[in-house]
Design an enzyme around this catalytic site. Structure first.
Site, PDB file in Angstrom:
ATOM      1  N   GLU A   1       0.839  -1.206   0.000  1.00  0.00           N
ATOM      2  CA  GLU A   1       0.000   0.000   0.000  1.00  0.00           C
ATOM      3  C   GLU A   1       0.875   1.257   0.000  1.00  0.00           C
ATOM      4  OE1 GLU A   1      -3.005  -0.175  -0.696  1.00  0.00           O
ATOM      5  OE2 GLU A   1      -3.669  -2.164  -0.095  1.00  0.00           O
TER       6      GLU A   1
ATOM      7  N   HIS B   1       1.925   1.705  -3.515  1.00  0.00           N
ATOM      8  CA  HIS B   1       0.838   2.291  -4.312  1.00  0.00           C
ATOM      9  C   HIS B   1       0.769   3.806  -4.075  1.00  0.00           C
ATOM     10  CE1 HIS B   1      -1.380  -1.862  -4.042  1.00  0.00           C
ATOM     11  NE2 HIS B   1      -0.245  -1.931  -4.703  1.00  0.00           N
TER      12      HIS B   1
ATOM     13  N   TYR C   1       1.558   7.201  -7.077  1.00  0.00           N
ATOM     14  CA  TYR C   1       0.813   8.375  -7.553  1.00  0.00           C
ATOM     15  C   TYR C   1       1.717   9.592  -7.599  1.00  0.00           C
ATOM     16  CZ  TYR C   1      -3.182   5.332  -7.059  1.00  0.00           C
ATOM     17  OH  TYR C   1      -4.033   4.277  -7.196  1.00  0.00           O
TER      18      TYR C   1
END
Lengths: 160, 323
Positions: free
Chosen positions: B102, B105, B109
């Protein structure tokens, strides 16, 4: 115990359904809602697989990694390694999750290619209502195409 | 002295003694699937980014800051909050992988931002995410469930909803751009995230089912009721969030269909029945094709037997197949 109770009366002869479902039981839930006689391939490699003596369709979930390896569970491979069983396989339905992109339900692709049988359908997780309807209709049509109604060597329209 | 007796020393983890085979299966899946954003050539999307209108750029950056917030929550609070509830030491180890991915992730961005956007645009979008009432409301609803002392199984329900439902109002947009041949490298990166979230939702949902089946019938029913009521609460927020983001580009209804479809999948990960009927959850073919290229058509029953399709070649372990 692993057999799923069919509806009291089926309109025609369906091919047998043989399926694998891990402890997550998504495929089991799909098969239960399909409401057709089905045999489960045991999760434990120590347990003997079901006796298969009629034409059947295999429903198999996918466990592939990001490279596509390991898509088909070992217990399913073991079942298909038996030539007599494999000779009765008429098609495969793969399940999985579209989140895996091009490898979505790739167990279906692998088995179709390895066993040279048609890939009939793909669905996600435990399947949605429209998947159930399409697969039931597809299997019914397939039963007619295969002439299973005329075989007379197995219970067709009803099961005790 | 008292403090000494309160210290809980964990058992050294023995991966050769499994209590639940699923732990090793998922560990293997997650570790093989490990990736970093540097793997994706995001800079190839610079010309495509330049073709987007200003409001489309703003929408895209906002969507990605919203996703960043959810990943941050799952990285720092969500997955760690599941660890003390782990039933096996291997489950706890798997959750450390979930937590770290996570973080990857969330970090991705920012890689997209630094490749495509100006600092000013990005700072504005992060400010927007901190002030957006719908985004803050969904974060709050999930965090309340994650709080210490809460029911471990309710925490898993919230976690599956985050992994398998709440991300998708955001994931829709890069799939939409990809279906129009825009930002295709960014879409490749998002697909890696989507793949990871599928394993996370599946595994946490699986552990939820193992925990729930030990409870008496009445408590199982209460948990199921809780799951559906939390889903409705989140769904209301997601509808408003979706309208605010997607009304201008005219995609709100299409995104909502995608939400229904993913809500159904989230419920199935928990072992529950789908909620939304096919009429409102059949996602348009272009988005399905962007999600899983080459497999949008998955019904080969139709027509005569001659329309059956023989599968395409994929990697297999030939030593296992002895015919």
């Amino acid at each position: 115990m692993s057999d799923v109770c069919p509806e009291a009366s089926l309109p025609t002869c369906f091919p047998d359904i043989v399926y694998y479902s891990s402890t997550s039981e998504n495929t089991l839930r799909f098969v239960e809602r399909l409401g057709l006689p089905a045999k489960r391939i045991p999760i434990s490699p120590k347990v003997t697989g079901p006796v298969i003596d009629r034409p059947f369709v295999l429903i198999c979930p996918t466990y592939a990694d990001g490279e596509g390896r390991g898509a088909v569970p070992k217990q399913v491979i073991r079942l298909l390694n038996d030539p007599d069983t494999r000779a009765l396989l008429r098609g495969v339905i793969g399940s999985g999750n579209r989140n895996f992109g091009t490898l979505f339900a790739s167990a279906g692709d692998v088995i179709a290619r390895k066993c040279n049988v048609p890939l009939l359908y793909k669905f996600e997780l435990a399947g949605f209502d429209n998947d159930i309807a399409r697969v039931r209709a597809g299997l019914e049509q397939m039963g007619r195409n295969l002439g299973l109604a005329q075989m007379g060597d197995a219970p067709c329209s009803t099961m005790a | 002295m008292k403090d000494m007796t309160d210290i809980r020393i964990p058992r050294a983890i023995n991966w050769n003694r499994l209590e639940d085979d699923k732990d090793l299966e998922v560990w293997n899946r997650l570790t093989v699937n490990f990736w970093l954003p540097e793997k994706v050539p995001l800079s190839n999307d610079i010309p495509s980014w330049a073709t987007l209108k200003d409001f489309e750029k703003t929408l895209t950056i906002r969507v990605f800051t919203g996703l960043t917030l959810l990943d941050t929550i799952q990285n720092t609070v969500g997955a760690p909050s599941l660890m003390p509830d782990a039933v096996t030491p291997h489950e706890e180890a798997v959750l450390t992988n979930v937590a770290f991915m996570e973080a990857v992730h969330a970090r991705s961005y920012s890689s997209i931002f630094s490749t495509l956007c100006s600092t000013k645009e990005v700072d504005e979008a992060f400010r927007w995410s901190e002030e957006n009432p719908h985004l803050q409301a969904k974060a709050r609803a999930i965090l309340e469930t994650y709080a210490p002392g809460n029911d471990p199984l309710k925490r898993k329900i919230a976690s599956v909803f985050l992994e398998s439902f709440l991300f998708y109002s955001g994931f829709y947009l890069p799939m939409y751009w990809s279906s129009r041949a825009k930002l295709t490298n960014t879409a490749d990166l998002i697909r890696l995230i989507i793949r990871d979230e599928a394993v996370h939702g599946y595994y946490i949902g699986y552990k939820f089912q193992r925990g729930m089946e030990k409870l008496p019938e009445a408590e199982q029913q209460a948990l199921k009721d809780y799951a559906y009521s939390l889903l409705f609460e989140l769904y209301e927020i997601e509808n408003q969030y979706t309208e605010e983001l997607y009304d201008e580009i005219g995609l709100t209804e299409d995104v909502k269909t995608f939400l229904h479809y993913n809500a159904n999948k989230a419920l199935q990960n928990l072992g529950f029945e789908a909620l939304f009927p096919p009429e409102v959850s059949e996602v348009n073919a272009a988005i399905l094709a962007a999600l899983s290229p080459d497999s949008e058509n998955h019904d080969f029953f139709s027509g005569s037997g001659s329309s059956y399709v023989i599968g395409k070649a994929v990697a297999t372990e030939d030593e296992d197949w002895d015919f």
